[in-house]
Write an enzyme that holds these catalytic residues in place. Sequence first.
Site, mmCIF file in Angstrom:
data_model
loop_
_atom_site.group_PDB
_atom_site.id
_atom_site.type_symbol
_atom_site.label_atom_id
_atom_site.label_comp_id
_atom_site.label_asym_id
_atom_site.label_seq_id
_atom_site.Cartn_x
_atom_site.Cartn_y
_atom_site.Cartn_z
ATOM 1 N N GLU A 1 -4.981 3.439 -2.818
ATOM 2 C CA GLU A 1 -4.463 2.445 -1.879
ATOM 3 C C GLU A 1 -3.168 1.792 -2.347
ATOM 4 O O GLU A 1 -2.736 0.785 -1.795
ATOM 5 C CB GLU A 1 -5.524 1.374 -1.620
ATOM 6 C CG GLU A 1 -6.802 1.909 -0.992
ATOM 7 C CD GLU A 1 -6.661 2.162 0.500
ATOM 8 O OE1 GLU A 1 -6.239 1.245 1.230
ATOM 9 O OE2 GLU A 1 -6.987 3.283 0.942
ATOM 10 N N CYS B 1 1.012 -8.556 0.980
ATOM 11 C CA CYS B 1 0.807 -7.229 1.586
ATOM 12 C C CYS B 1 2.113 -6.638 2.084
ATOM 13 O O CYS B 1 2.284 -5.424 2.124
ATOM 14 C CB CYS B 1 -0.160 -7.327 2.770
ATOM 15 S SG CYS B 1 -1.884 -7.588 2.322
ATOM 16 N N HIS C 1 -8.757 -5.181 -0.837
ATOM 17 C CA HIS C 1 -7.823 -4.818 -1.906
ATOM 18 C C HIS C 1 -7.805 -5.942 -2.936
ATOM 19 O O HIS C 1 -8.054 -7.117 -2.602
ATOM 20 C CB HIS C 1 -6.402 -4.625 -1.381
ATOM 21 C CG HIS C 1 -6.219 -3.415 -0.523
ATOM 22 N ND1 HIS C 1 -5.442 -3.426 0.616
ATOM 23 C CD2 HIS C 1 -6.707 -2.152 -0.632
ATOM 24 C CE1 HIS C 1 -5.464 -2.227 1.180
ATOM 25 N NE2 HIS C 1 -6.213 -1.448 0.447
ATOM 26 N N ASN D 1 0.811 -1.220 0.000
ATOM 27 C CA ASN D 1 0.000 0.000 0.000
ATOM 28 C C ASN D 1 0.843 1.269 0.000
ATOM 29 O O ASN D 1 0.296 2.376 0.010
ATOM 30 C CB ASN D 1 -0.915 0.039 1.231
ATOM 31 C CG ASN D 1 -1.848 -1.142 1.292
ATOM 32 O OD1 ASN D 1 -1.803 -1.924 2.228
ATOM 33 N ND2 ASN D 1 -2.695 -1.286 0.301
ATOM 34 N N ASN E 1 -3.584 -9.395 11.774
ATOM 35 C CA ASN E 1 -3.867 -7.972 11.613
ATOM 36 C C ASN E 1 -4.345 -7.648 10.200
ATOM 37 O O ASN E 1 -4.556 -6.485 9.863
ATOM 38 C CB ASN E 1 -2.616 -7.150 11.936
ATOM 39 C CG ASN E 1 -2.930 -5.946 12.804
ATOM 40 O OD1 ASN E 1 -4.082 -5.686 13.131
ATOM 41 N ND2 ASN E 1 -1.902 -5.204 13.175
ATOM 42 N N ARG F 1 -12.533 1.226 -1.388
ATOM 43 C CA ARG F 1 -11.520 2.234 -1.067
ATOM 44 C C ARG F 1 -10.917 2.913 -2.290
ATOM 45 O O ARG F 1 -10.679 4.109 -2.288
ATOM 46 C CB ARG F 1 -10.397 1.588 -0.241
ATOM 47 C CG ARG F 1 -10.880 0.937 1.046
ATOM 48 C CD ARG F 1 -9.683 0.433 1.839
ATOM 49 N NE ARG F 1 -10.069 -0.427 2.946
ATOM 50 C CZ ARG F 1 -9.207 -0.987 3.777
ATOM 51 N NH1 ARG F 1 -7.909 -0.771 3.619
ATOM 52 N NH2 ARG F 1 -9.620 -1.766 4.749
ATOM 53 N N HIS G 1 -5.780 5.986 10.233
ATOM 54 C CA HIS G 1 -4.471 5.507 10.686
ATOM 55 C C HIS G 1 -3.483 5.387 9.544
ATOM 56 O O HIS G 1 -2.297 5.646 9.712
ATOM 57 C CB HIS G 1 -4.615 4.171 11.426
ATOM 58 C CG HIS G 1 -5.037 3.010 10.568
ATOM 59 N ND1 HIS G 1 -6.254 2.948 9.939
ATOM 60 C CD2 HIS G 1 -4.402 1.851 10.256
ATOM 61 C CE1 HIS G 1 -6.359 1.805 9.272
ATOM 62 N NE2 HIS G 1 -5.240 1.131 9.435
#
Length: 444
Positions: free
Chosen positions: A178, A368, A251, A114, A362, A215, A141
């Site tokens: 993103e 990722c 995503h 990201n 998480n 998003r 965040h």
Amino acid sequence: MNESAAAVELNLDGLVGPTHHYGGLAPGNIASQSHRYQVSYPKQAALEGLRKMKRLAALSIPQGVLPPHFRPDIDALRAFGLEGTDEDVLAQSLSEHPDRLSIVSSASAMWTANAATVSPSADTQDGRVHFTPANLQSTPHRRLETEFTTAVFRRIFDDSKHFVIHDPLPATDKFSDEGAANQMRMVSAYGQPGLEVFVYGRSPGSQLPKKFPARQTRAACDAIAHNHLLNPDRVSVVQQTPRAIDAGVFHNDVIAVANENLLLCHSAAFVDQPRLIDQWKSHLPSLRVVQVSEDQLSLEETVRSYLFNSQIVSLKTGEMLLLCPEECRQSSAVMRVLEELQQDSDLKLRIEFVDLRQSMQNGGGPACLRLRVVLTERELQAMSSSILLTPELAATLEEWVNRHYRDELTLPDLADIRLVEEVKVALDELTEILDLGQIYLFQK
């Protein structure tokens, strides 16, 4: 063979930060929300990430390391309206606004897929590598990450002859971006001109998910393709299916993964998918598409296992490696899919598993954790080499983590002023290890 044909793919992984915790801050990220405020293990998380990096480096895959962002971001708490000393602000946020404390302590920058969108020089009209740091404006965040990410990229890729670091897109709802988690590249070989596929969740007039937010916007995809000077004939902008987003596919990299001329995806990944695949094959006749049907793997199991968030890389042996999270082994349906892939001799696919439990809980898997940057040999030499992982750097970083990271963290721990000082000491030392200079505000 010309220089472009000899390009390699650098994988840039973010070091997990010392305040790694489970904030449950991302709507639509089911794993993140389901572990909200549980005890986290920062040291274990950082060492898991380093083990993955070491495995790829051992396979001669170029591997780089990006530093954690400084957290907790106490200045952000003050921007939220809290006043007093650092200790006062932390204590007040814990007692009155624990969600804000979690926001400013998030270690989510570890998920460097990201961090930015990257276009290799083979794709761009000016022959330079283009980066656009993601504005990540859809979640508070992650929105805090953009400024530091931009500064780090400009420090590492500071040769304007080879690299262009764009400003992030405007942090507005229209241009919600993103990063590379919503981008794929299909190509015969890394250094050849490729087809860049941008995936969005919403645009004016499009069908939207009903449960979770979409998003990425089409406007952001179009803007990046334009700013990166991409040939319009080699750009494909496509929509993610709303029902995939509602199933927890926040995503594209949770439902599709591409590497060179292989695309591995779920049959419910894209709107009008059969037409798109035909279109992509017309651009790249050698493209091999492996679709996993809902009969083989439900969307729910897709999200639970993170099969498509496996990290796929090309090996010097001519094979591709699919590095899957350990959670895939816990799913009989996923294992049947993987067995079929391995039985297909044309794929030449090697499969390994990696334990990334702290990241997975998480909401982030192997893919990722890395940003893919295709570079020619000259471009690789022009970037800062101090962040490239060697056995010596890996050993130094492991020792650094073991000295500086806490074993466990709970939400109240994030308000401990001693933790703030621990993080400053650790990151101050890290900038010397990675030879990045004084990149943190507290150092200036």
